[in-house]
Every structure is written in C-alpha cells, then in structure tokens.
Design an enzyme around this catalytic site. Sequence first.
Site, mmCIF file in Angstrom:
data_model
loop_
_atom_site.group_PDB
_atom_site.id
_atom_site.type_symbol
_atom_site.label_atom_id
_atom_site.label_comp_id
_atom_site.label_asym_id
_atom_site.label_seq_id
_atom_site.Cartn_x
_atom_site.Cartn_y
_atom_site.Cartn_z
ATOM 1 N N HIS A 141 0.784 -1.149 0.031
ATOM 2 C CA HIS A 141 -0.104 0.039 -0.043
ATOM 3 C C HIS A 141 0.963 1.267 0.147
ATOM 4 O O HIS A 141 0.570 2.269 -0.805
ATOM 5 C CB HIS A 141 -1.017 -0.099 1.188
ATOM 6 C CG HIS A 141 -1.783 1.219 1.468
ATOM 7 N ND1 HIS A 141 -3.006 1.603 0.931
ATOM 8 C CD2 HIS A 141 -1.086 2.435 2.162
ATOM 9 C CE1 HIS A 141 -3.270 2.570 1.338
ATOM 10 N NE2 HIS A 141 -2.514 3.235 2.217
ATOM 11 N N GLU A 142 1.973 1.274 0.942
ATOM 12 C CA GLU A 142 2.908 2.497 1.019
ATOM 13 C C GLU A 142 3.639 2.728 -0.421
ATOM 14 O O GLU A 142 3.645 3.706 -0.727
ATOM 15 C CB GLU A 142 3.502 2.272 1.947
ATOM 16 C CG GLU A 142 2.760 2.352 3.570
ATOM 17 C CD GLU A 142 1.841 3.703 3.770
ATOM 18 O OE1 GLU A 142 2.093 4.720 3.338
ATOM 19 O OE2 GLU A 142 0.615 3.567 4.237
ATOM 20 N N HIS A 145 1.556 4.396 -2.866
ATOM 21 C CA HIS A 145 1.609 5.957 -2.859
ATOM 22 C C HIS A 145 2.678 6.407 -3.260
ATOM 23 O O HIS A 145 2.733 7.437 -3.832
ATOM 24 C CB HIS A 145 1.715 6.223 -1.287
ATOM 25 C CG HIS A 145 0.325 6.163 -0.598
ATOM 26 N ND1 HIS A 145 -0.838 6.752 -1.369
ATOM 27 C CD2 HIS A 145 -0.059 5.440 0.339
ATOM 28 C CE1 HIS A 145 -1.779 6.663 -0.378
ATOM 29 N NE2 HIS A 145 -1.404 6.059 0.517
ATOM 30 N N GLU A 225 -6.143 7.057 -0.608
ATOM 31 C CA GLU A 225 -6.008 5.756 0.038
ATOM 32 C C GLU A 225 -6.607 4.674 -0.547
ATOM 33 O O GLU A 225 -6.183 3.686 -0.600
ATOM 34 C CB GLU A 225 -6.600 6.139 1.382
ATOM 35 C CG GLU A 225 -6.024 6.968 2.191
ATOM 36 C CD GLU A 225 -4.504 6.559 2.623
ATOM 37 O OE1 GLU A 225 -4.260 5.328 2.870
ATOM 38 O OE2 GLU A 225 -3.597 7.447 2.502
#
Length: 304
Positions: A141-142, A145, A225
């Site tokens: 997930h990070e 980003h 997100e």
Amino acid sequence: MYDQVAQNKRRSYLLIAGFVVLVVAVLQVINYLVGGGPLFAALAVLLAGGTAALSYWKSDSIALAVSRARPASVEEYGRLHNLVEGLCIAGGLPKPRIYVVDDPSPNAFATGRNPKHAAIAVTTGLLEKLNRVELEGVLAHELSHIKNYDILVSTLAVTMVGIVAIAADLGVRFLWFGMGRSRNNARDNQGGGVLAILAVFGFVLLILSPIIAKVMQAAVSRKRETLADVSGVELTRYPPGLISALEKLRDDYTVVGSTSHATAHLWIEQPQAVQEDQGRMSKLNRLFDTHPPLEERIALLREL
C-alpha cells in the site's frame, strides 16, 4: 486505475497551486491589516514561492522528524528490509529509505517527493501485531503511494498546512492594529464603507483559512488511500493479506503518540483519536478525518 493515477498527478499540481494561492491571500490580508505596502506584497509572493520550494525539498525530513522516526537498520529489521526489497523488485521501484517509529499503535506512512527520494516508516506496533502476509500488504500500500506519486502532494501538504495556520494566527493577532489603521484611512479618504467590507472579508479569510487548508488536506488523502489499496493488492496479487491487515487496524483503538494534524493524512489509517472514549479531541478529529472509513476500504477490496 491508470487513468485515475494520471488524474491524481494533475490534481497534485492543482492542489499545490491552490496552497500557494491561499498562502498569498492570507499574507496579503495581513499586508492590508498592518499597512505593509507594495514591498510587503512582493515579499508575500516570494515567501509563498519559497515555501513551496522548501516544502518540495525538505517536507519529507520534517514529516519524519515530527513522527520521531529513526532509520531501521538491516541487522535489527532484516525481515522488513527483505519484504520491501521484494516488493520493489516486483513493482519496478527503487528501494526507499526505511524508518521505524517507536509506538505501540499499528500504522505506517510513506513520504518523499518522488520514487528516487522516498521513505517508508512503520511503527513498532505494526511489526509486532501483523504477520508476514499482512505486513506485506501494508508495505505494498505504501509503495503504491510512492509509485502513484501520491507522496509529492501529501508531503508538501505537511508544511503548507502548517504555514497557512501560522500565517492566519499572525493575521488575527495583527487584526486590531490593522482595524485602527483602516478606520484612520476611512476618515482621511472618505472610503469607510469599502474599507469596512475589506476588513470583514480579511477577518473571515483569516478565520477560515486553516479550515480551508484542512479540507484541501483531506481531499489529498481520501481518494488516494482507496487507490493505494487497489494498487497494493495488484502488487502483491493477494487481497486477503491487506484485508486482514486493515481489519486488525480497524479493531485496534490505540493512537499514534508522535503525530500531529499536519501529518495525519500521511498514515495508512487515521493516527489520532476518533472514538468518543479516547478524548475530547475525537469529535474534531472525526470532523477533519483525512481517511475514508476502513469498512468501506475493506468492502471494496473484497469485491476484487
């Protein structure tokens, strides 16, 4: 999804421009209140541009310092480094700097200006409470980003929101002096009505500018997100990993101690108190929550 990534990149530059315009507007109101003149107006524009430049180069360092993050050594956090390296190879990304935040709350964030100058920070609580598959989902997930360039505008927002709030606070402090100057000018120039309207507009802008900045900050985070969740699952090709991780984050009510309103939007989950039994600030935190509800994010992932 790729169209959304391109759209988010365009929105990043628009939001950055919006922050600069807001800073200039607040400083111009202060100029009016204190009677700074053309020189102050020119300095305000230069200050806003300098703020954007400083934010571009140093916001990641500020975010890491505010969060009390320390470098994660390979010797102490070998598993963490191995997971990040594997995901970077799969995603075609350079390995970011890796940091650890000593905090029992499970959480993580990414920061930086581009994939070559990026960093990931995870809390010790995340490392302790998540298994390998769940941790991989959060790291993916990070890294998403970073890959989607979400980190650029999110990191810039850290300093820009703070600067807008500080400028607005200074403006309110100068207000009474400015109002006195305006009344004198009104008598001298017989333009009291116009000056009074400008004074009221300036006062309203100073009061609302921190709220406007917070709304812009929330807009930066909420949609991204969800996109990072989907991109992260695409990277691991295993939705249950991230789903299980988000369920653990949902069921854990501890808050991150080393965070602030300026950095809240960086984290994978709202790091501040949002439950009524967690303190009086919970209502305010819910009002300016920078994250979509975890239940919505989990439900979306289950549909993949």
